[in-house]
Design an enzyme around this catalytic site. Sequence first.
Site, short mmCIF file in Angstrom:
data_model
loop_
_atom_site.label_atom_id
_atom_site.label_comp_id
_atom_site.label_asym_id
_atom_site.label_seq_id
_atom_site.Cartn_x
_atom_site.Cartn_y
_atom_site.Cartn_z
N HIS A 168 -38.78 -66.50 -2.00
CA HIS A 168 -37.59 -65.74 -1.61
C HIS A 168 -37.22 -66.01 -0.16
CE1 HIS A 168 -40.81 -62.80 -0.44
NE2 HIS A 168 -40.00 -62.53 0.56
N GLU A 227 -34.31 -61.08 -0.31
CA GLU A 227 -34.84 -59.83 0.21
C GLU A 227 -33.94 -59.41 1.36
OE1 GLU A 227 -38.75 -60.24 1.96
OE2 GLU A 227 -39.12 -58.08 1.91
N HIS A 249 -37.30 -64.22 7.33
CA HIS A 249 -38.35 -65.15 6.92
C HIS A 249 -37.99 -65.85 5.62
CE1 HIS A 249 -39.65 -61.33 4.93
NE2 HIS A 249 -39.98 -62.11 3.93
CO CO Z 1 -40.50 -61.20 2.14
#
Ligand code: CO
Length: 134
Positions: free
Chosen positions: A79, A130, A7
């Site tokens: 992020h 991430e 994502h």
């Molecule tokens: Co995230």
Amino acid sequence: MIGRLNHVAIAVPDLEAATTTYRDTLGATVSEQKVEPKHGVTVVFVELPNTKIELLHPLDENSPIAAFLSKNPSGGMHHICYEVDDIIKARDQMKSEGARVLGDGEPKIGAHGKPVLFLHPRDFCGTLVELEQA
Ligand code: CO
């Protein structure tokens, strides 16, 4: 080593307005709001055919997203999340290449119930990264 893009997370100052933008203007499928007290955010998931967008809004002024929005008042990309097969192996390999892992360096359970780690933006082209064990 990194796999699929899981994502992209975007911090937003107004979750209702962001939901409207993604649902009505961009014509995407947008979830209900989900409160995640452990992460200090309310999140809305935008489902795309090949990935997800997460719209993050701070729960209160202690949220890390609140600090981000004070520097980026109209919102912005917060992020990007890449999938890895083995998060410990990925972490150790990246550390051996000089990358810095945020926090205590141990994986935490993320928003999708899977282990995640965050990597220092200065080591990754100015982008908070991430890693999620898929
Ligand atoms: Co995230």
